[in-house]
Design an enzyme around this catalytic site. Structure first.
Site, PDB file in Angstrom:
ATOM      1  CG  HIS A 361      17.577  35.871 -76.300  1.00  0.00           C
ATOM      2  ND1 HIS A 361      18.498  35.130 -77.059  1.00  0.00           N
ATOM      3  CD2 HIS A 361      16.959  36.702 -77.453  1.00  0.00           C
ATOM      4  CE1 HIS A 361      18.611  35.500 -78.296  1.00  0.00           C
ATOM      5  NE2 HIS A 361      17.508  36.542 -78.487  1.00  0.00           N
ATOM      6  CE  LYS A 552      30.408  31.688 -68.157  1.00  0.00           C
ATOM      7  NZ  LYS A 552      29.367  30.988 -69.007  1.00  0.00           N
ATOM      8  NE  ARG A 553      28.392  42.221 -69.047  1.00  0.00           N
ATOM      9  CZ  ARG A 553      27.754  43.414 -69.641  1.00  0.00           C
ATOM     10  NH1 ARG A 553      27.790  43.489 -70.790  1.00  0.00           N
ATOM     11  NH2 ARG A 553      27.232  44.307 -68.731  1.00  0.00           N
ATOM     12  CE  LYS A 558      26.078  35.768 -67.656  1.00  0.00           C
ATOM     13  NZ  LYS A 558      25.753  34.607 -68.863  1.00  0.00           N
ATOM     14  CB  THR A 660      26.770  31.355 -77.314  1.00  0.00           C
ATOM     15  OG1 THR A 660      26.671  32.536 -76.868  1.00  0.00           O
ATOM     16  CG2 THR A 660      25.181  30.997 -77.949  1.00  0.00           C
ATOM     17  CE  LYS A 664      30.645  32.199 -79.145  1.00  0.00           C
ATOM     18  NZ  LYS A 664      30.409  33.462 -78.306  1.00  0.00           N
TER      19      LYS A 664
END
Ligand code: 26V
Length: 827
Positions: A361, A552-553, A558, A660, A664
């Site tokens: 992952h 998100k985290r 990110k 993911t 969504k």
């Protein structure tokens, strides 16, 4: 009396009246209350029990079918299952949402309020854990025999509060009021051993004087769509082996005795928050072994119940490793087969490579798990010995194949020899698995080109891709009632289990009436989100403004910080021309930072500081709002995501394995602004390049820049807006009470900028202007949003799990049982 048959019980009825009676009966007989004394929690539990009763029959039958058909089963080993709430999901799966709501109304219970009382099962950090939850949902929907194995953490993901702009963590004792969805199964308890010493005996090893912990099973049912089947999630909880420490007890030291007992039960106490650099913590290693050992003992017990040996193990059992966290399953299976069942090495190893498969992952160097040899030798001496033996045989094979390549042996070894010696869990997982997959096309490609390139030379046929997916039941049907109803009205309800059906919406993309209805559904969701924001953090936002969302985290890769740089730039531009024709925007953030991740926490603080300054500046006339919604979790995502217009997926190319959340959002009709990274690329392919905003450097350019010596300062010097934004940060414009607060952020950007925010800044800001341009044309925007929804069929986790089942696990759906006539007695 005739003997009791296996499935002789009253089949529940799902009429409103029958449900009303069930809930009432459950309130009295299971909760021990009555209508006069029931609290909200009592009602919640009564409903929970009534609903659980309605999945039990299908659940027991799913288990019986797997047994009767002697089906090959898949066991999904995962340290994390981020399932969120169980009740609403079960109501939809069993198709009793409306009747239960009506039954509650008849009983005078506030359905919406009690639904909201259920705490999330936050037994995961983020993407990896939520993926495991979507996978169980899809396994149940496809009728695949198998189960998820994990840990029943007493404390899940910490709760996040924001105090004076900063993250404060609070323990999440989610079991405090009890958990009516689960069943304790004390008959499935196993001893898990730690420490001790090895004594060689007749070619085998005796493992003696261990400290033992008991793992006890707790089962939860995961109902598939329309109850095609119910999957089992079995979570292990730790119990001290000898009750209390008898020595201490006999010495009269009662308190010490109970304290020792508490100590060994620590192993299932708390979920580790992902900070990716965190390793070497002994308790985490113990957790990994604890759940893997219990799961394997359970799997072998089940196999031996209906088979006399292990000849057929590989035909009957597939075991999947969700990342390397369960990789100790490899030496544990070897130990069980060699030491407890007396198989020979070759037979045992060949079974391993047939049953195991592994998903990677992340490619990030610091997130690849390694354990110090010293620690493993102390905590699991037998397993360390087995790993050495596995490694020696492997290296001999590598040497035989590539005798001239000495550097290869050092690179490919299971043991890293530089510095403190460590076991490379990813290498162990690849070596023991017959299939290894990445989670998006790009990630799988990079995986074989980088971290596993040496293994590709040895075992090219092992590597494959399985692009992630999400369950449309939770992420559209449950989270977005207005859009679901609209879709139902045009293409019928089958998309819930055949998501490709959504492609039929393409024909409606230019239909004005459909566009209007689509726009109305989005407005409804935005109002719901605006209400939530008004309650917490307590900011009033305009539901007509463009809702621009990044949830998100919190992680540097990110690039939430890139989003902040854009906000600052926009703020400055509005200030410079307050009367220009701006598209009003609300930028929404949410996400947790690992408690030890300093930079991520600082970025949360910055977002809150920028929000305070921007939101209170009257000069910009409400053209820009910034909010940080605290305590992001599954149940909050179910409200935030349907309310988004724009989905921010802006990681540095090559860093986000899949994502993911991106799926969504698109499924709920948000347009994506994103980099050429992870599954964004496949989303672009499926929704059409015209319906997604792509910006920034690609993976090769990122690598090239890094290779040539990336100079963030040159971007800063060369771009007026960027320089302005960073200078203001640097001067303390957003933290006047402490001007130096963001010095570290500024320095990181200008000195190293590992994730190349500055390199992508200009293109990002330009791309945001294109977003505004399209938003000014509502029909064109909505058309694009519809085409996004229409293109999302392939991202159903049913598709993903179907591929795993046929191409990796070799498992088939159970043959459905012959339906039995229900008796007429309500439960
Ligand atoms: C690392 C650690 C380090 C020690 C403490 C606990 C802990 C927990 C998790 C991790 C890293 C997990 C890797 C991960 O979550 N990867 C994400 O997987 C998603 C599902 O495949 C994928 O969509 C995301 O892109 C990827 O970041």
């Amino acid at each position: 009396m005739p003997p009791v048959t296996a499935f002789e019980y009253d089949k529940p009825i799902n009429s409103v009246e029958a449900l009303r009676r069930s809930i009432l009966n459950r309130l009295v007989y299971a909760v021990g209350k009555d209508v006069r004394s029931a609290t909200q929690r009592d009602w919640l539990f009564a409903v929970f029990h009534a609903v659980r009763d309605r999945i039990m029959g299908c659940w027991r039958e799913s288990l019986a079918q797997a047994e009767d058909q002697d089906a090959k089963r898949v066991y999904y080993l995962s340290m994390e299952f981020l399932t969120g709430r169980a009740l609403t999901n079960a109501l939809l799966a069993a198709d009793i949402y409306e009747p239960v709501k009506q039954a509650c109304a008849l009983l005078g219970a506030d359905f919406d309020a009690l639904i909201d009382l259920e705490p999330d099962a936050g037994l995961g950090n983020g993407g990896l854990g939520r993926l495991a939850a979507c996978f169980l949902d899809s396994m149940a929907t496809l009728g695949l025999p198998g189960m998820g194995y994990g840990i029943r953490y007493e404390y899940g993901m910490f709760a996040q509060r924001i105090e004076q702009g900063q993250q404060v963590e609070e323990p999440d004792y989610w079991l405090v009021n009890g958990h009516p969805w689960e069943f304790m199964r004390p008959e499935f308890s196993y001893t898990v051993r730690f420490g001790g010493r090895l004594v060689p005996q007749d070619g085998h090893s005796l493992w003696l004087d261990t400290q033992d912990v008991i793992a006890t099973a707790y089962d939860s049912g995961v109902p598939g769509h329309q109850m095609r089947s119910v999957a089992t999630m079995r979570l292990w909880s730790a119990r001290a082996s000898g009750g209390v420490n008898l020595d201490a007890f006999n010495r009269g030291d009662y308190i010490q005795a109970v304290e020792d007992k508490n100590h060994s039960e620590n192993v299932s106490r708390v979920l580790y928050p992902d900070d990716r650099t965190e390793h070497g913590r002994e308790l985490r290693l113990r957790q990994e072994y604890f759940f893997v050992s219990a799961s394997l003992q359970d799997i072998l017990r089940r196999h031996l119940k209906s088979h006399s040996g292990f000849e057929q193990l590989a035909d009957k059992v597939a075991i999947h490793l969700n990342d390397t966290h369960p990789a100790l399953a490899v030496p544990e299976l070897m130990r069980l087969l060699l030491d407890e069942h007396q198989l020979g090495w070759e037979a045992a190893w060949s079974l391993c490579t047939c049953v195991f498969s592994y998903t990677n992952h992340t490619l990030m160097e610091e997130a690849l798990e390694t354990w110090p040899v010293e620690l493993l030798s102390r905590v699991l001496p037998r397993h360390m010995g087995l790993i050495y033996e596995i490694n020696a045989r492997f290296l001999a094979e590598v040497h035989a194949r590539f005798p001239a390549d000495h550097a290869l042996l050092r690179r490919i070894s299971l043991i890293e020899e530089r510095g403190v010696r460590r076991v490379r869990m990813a290498h162990l997982s690849v070596l023991a698995s017959h299939k290894v997959n990445g989670v998006s096309a790009l990630h799988s490609q990079l995986m074989v080109e980088t971290i596993f390139s040496d293994f590709v030379q040895m075992y090219p046929e092992r590597f494959c891709n399985k692009t992630n997916g999400i369950t449309p039941r939770r992420w559209l049907a449950l989270a977005n009632a207005p859009l679901s109803a609209l879709i139902d009205s045009r293409i019928g309800p089958d998309w819930r289990s055949e998501l490709d059906q959504l492609a039929r919406l393409r024909d409606l993309a230019d239909d004005t009436e459909f566009q209007n209805a689509f726009g109305l559904a989005k407005q409804q969701n935005k109002r719901r989100l605006a209400d939530l924001i008004a309650r917490c953090p307590g900011v009033s936002v305009d539901p007509l403004s463009l809702f621009d969302v990044q949830v998100k985290r919190m992680h540097e890769y990110k690039r939430q910080l890139l989003n902040v740089l854009h906000i600052i730039t926009r703020y400055h531009r509005i200030l410079a021309q307050p009367h220009a024709d701006w598209v009003p925007r609300t930028v929404i953030f949410a996400g947790k930072a690992a408690s030890a991740y300093h930079m991520a926490k600082l970025i949360i603080r910055l977002i809150n500081d920028v929000a305070r300054v921007v939101n209170s500046d009257q000069r910009i006339g409400g053209q820009l709002r910034v909010v940080f919604i605290p305590n992001y979790r599954v149940s909050l995502a179910e409200i935030i995501i349907p309310g988004a217009n724009l989905s921010e997926q802006i990681s540095t190319a090559g860093t986000e394995a899949s994502g993911t959340g991106n799926m969504k959002f698109a499924l709920n009709g948000a347009l994506t602004i994103g980099t050429w990274d992870g599954a964004n690329i496949e989303i672009a392919d499926n929704v059409g390049r015209d319906n997604i905003f792509v910006f920034g450097n690609r993976t090769e350019q990122v690598a090239e820049l890094r290779g040539y010596g990336y100079q963030p300062r040159s971007y800063y010097e060369g771009n007026f807006d960027l320089k302005c934004a960073i200078d203001r940060l640097s001067e303390g414009a957003f933290s006047p009470e402490e001007p130096e607060r963001y010095r570290e952020v500024v320095n990181t950007l200008l000195e190293s900028d590992y994730y190349q925010l500055l390199a992508d800044y200009a293109d990002y800001v330009a791309c945001q202007e294109k977003v505004d341009d399209l938003y000014r044309r509502p029909a064109a925007w909505t058309r694009s949003a519809i085409l996004n929804v229409a293109g999302m069929g392939v991202f159903s986790s049913d598709r993903t799990i179907g591929e795993y089942a046929s191409e990796i696990w070799g498992v088939q759906p159970l043959k459905p049982a012959v339906p039995q006539a229900p008796s007429l007695l309500p439960v």
